[in-house]
Design an enzyme around this catalytic site. Structure first.
Site, PDB file in Angstrom:
ATOM      1  CG  ASP A 176      34.706  40.082  57.288  1.00 24.57           C
ATOM      2  OD1 ASP A 176      35.940  40.053  57.341  1.00 24.57           O
ATOM      3  OD2 ASP A 176      34.084  40.298  56.230  1.00 24.57           O
ATOM      4  CB  SER A 177      36.433  44.243  57.118  1.00 22.73           C
ATOM      5  OG  SER A 177      36.481  43.280  56.079  1.00 22.73           O
ATOM      6  N   GLY A 195      41.925  45.337  54.778  1.00 22.62           N
ATOM      7  CA  GLY A 195      43.162  44.848  54.157  1.00 22.62           C
ATOM      8  C   GLY A 195      44.217  45.907  53.900  1.00 22.62           C
ATOM      9  CB  CYS A 246      38.232  39.770  59.106  1.00 17.99           C
ATOM     10  SG  CYS A 246      39.263  40.871  58.157  1.00 17.99           S
ATOM     11  CB  THR A 305      42.980  41.932  57.448  1.00 15.98           C
ATOM     12  OG1 THR A 305      42.881  41.562  56.076  1.00 15.98           O
ATOM     13  CG2 THR A 305      43.989  43.035  57.612  1.00 15.98           C
ATOM     14  CD  GLU A 360      33.564  44.069  48.746  1.00 15.19           C
ATOM     15  OE1 GLU A 360      33.278  45.264  48.583  1.00 15.19           O
ATOM     16  OE2 GLU A 360      33.931  43.580  49.838  1.00 15.19           O
ATOM     17  CB  CYS A 401      41.342  37.089  51.478  1.00 21.78           C
ATOM     18  SG  CYS A 401      40.198  38.464  51.292  1.00 21.78           S
ATOM     19  CG  HIS A 411      36.072  39.318  49.641  1.00 20.08           C
ATOM     20  ND1 HIS A 411      36.146  39.549  50.990  1.00 20.08           N
ATOM     21  CD2 HIS A 411      35.289  40.312  49.128  1.00 20.08           C
ATOM     22  CE1 HIS A 411      35.446  40.623  51.282  1.00 20.08           C
ATOM     23  NE2 HIS A 411      34.912  41.108  50.172  1.00 20.08           N
TER      24      HIS A 411
HETATM   25  N1  DGL Z   1      37.805  40.364  55.276  1.00 19.60           N
HETATM   26  C1  DGL Z   1      39.091  40.747  54.721  1.00 19.60           C
HETATM   27  C2  DGL Z   1      40.079  39.592  54.934  1.00 19.60           C
HETATM   28  O1  DGL Z   1      39.712  38.439  55.051  1.00 19.60           O
HETATM   29  C3  DGL Z   1      38.995  41.109  53.260  1.00 19.60           C
HETATM   30  C4  DGL Z   1      38.260  42.392  52.990  1.00 19.60           C
HETATM   31  C5  DGL Z   1      38.932  43.599  53.603  1.00 19.60           C
HETATM   32  O2  DGL Z   1      40.051  43.980  53.179  1.00 19.60           O
HETATM   33  O3  DGL Z   1      38.346  44.152  54.512  1.00 19.60           O
HETATM   34  O4  DGL Z   1      41.254  39.830  54.996  1.00 19.60           O
END
Ligand code: DGL
Length: 267
Positions: A10-11, A43, A73, A75, A151, A183, A185
């Site tokens: 993930d990011s 994102g 992730c 994105t 966050e 997403c 989060h």
């Molecule tokens: N992990 C990203 C997503 O699920 C969200 C956080 C980001 O923008 O990096 O799209």
């Protein structure tokens, strides 16, 4: 049977919601997580940048002998899944197909809402995937402030309520009966979303649907772990392991004890 680990990336720490769901669904599996904290957020980044980061991370995971890769992730799943599947031999799945399947199976009136980052929404990946499965009316909304809100830990209360209300307002008039939390989060905002979207709308958490898909793939390919090796969970990040350890525990719902930093340039 195959005791090699499953790689998840993930990011940042958001994908730990997916890792946590996989760990619950498949408690015998060894898991390696990579959070690209040097480049978060994805994102708002370009497709080109996300493909570059995702390829590097996948190479790193493959060097660590993963038997499968899960793009946790949304994105990165939207922008990089097909490129990664063409580039690497190992099985790779994203979160968009499992989330879409779950939404289609839950929706009775075939009016489905999607919320996600700017990147995920602009890629139109969810509407495309949903309409491959079943013709539906899909309404999308990007919610740029949800990631920083989560966050910061402001998942409930006055501020969370007003931000959530503002973003979901356009969806309220569409008569949707299902909403995809597109997403990593957003599962942490579930309570506030439920309160503001009203009764009768089913919220789909891609994390659970993805964990189920991982299980199906491992069964189909006879790759389940025998459970005979000593179980491990490993965490790697590209920057700031201390912060990951601190905030990550909220997303993983378990204490994270060791986090190693990897230099992206050296992968
Ligand atoms: N992990 C990203 C997503 O699920 C969200 C956080 C980001 O923008 O990096 O799209």
């Amino acid at each position: 049977m195959n005791n090699n680990p499953i790689g998840i990336f993930d990011s940042g720490f958001g994908g730990l919601t997916v890792m946590s769901a996989i760990n619950k669904a498949l408690p015998l599996e060894n898991l390696i997580y990579f959070g690209d904290t040097a480049h978060v957020p994805y994102g708002t980044k370009s497709k080109k940048a996300i493909i570059k980061f995702s390829k590097r991370i996948s190479s790193f995971l493959i060097k660590n002998k993963v038997k499968m890769i899960v793009i946790a992730c949304n994105t990165a799943s939207a922008f990089a899944l097909s490129v990664l599947q063409k580039t690497f031999k190992v099985s790779i799945i994203g979160v968009i197909e499992p989330g879409s399947k779950a939404a289609v199976s839950m929706s009775k009136n075939k009016k489905i809402g999607i919320i996600g980052t700017d990147g995920t929404i602009s890629s139109k990946s969810y509407p495309k995937e949903i309409n491959k499965i079943s013709k539906s009316d899909v309404y999308q909304q990007s919610c740029a402030l949800f990631v920083p809100l989560v966050e910061e830990g402001w998942v409930e209360g006055e501020i969370a309520d007003s931000v959530v209300k503002k973003y979901i307002k356009p969806l309220l008039s569409k008569n949707i009966d299902t909403l995809i939390l597109g997403c990593t989060h957003y599962p942490l905002l579930r309570k506030t979303l439920e309160k503001n979207i009203g009764n009768g709308v089913v919220l789909i958490d891609s994390a659970k649907a993805t964990a189920q898909e991982v299980k199906n793939v491992l069964i189909q390919k006879s790759l389940l772990s025998s459970g005979k090796s000593k179980k491990f969970l490993k965490f790697y990040v590209s920057d700031n392991p201390e912060k990951f350890q601190m905030i990550g525990s909220r997303f993983f719902s378990k204490r994270i004890s060791v986090v190693k930093k990897v230099e992206m340039e050296q992968i």
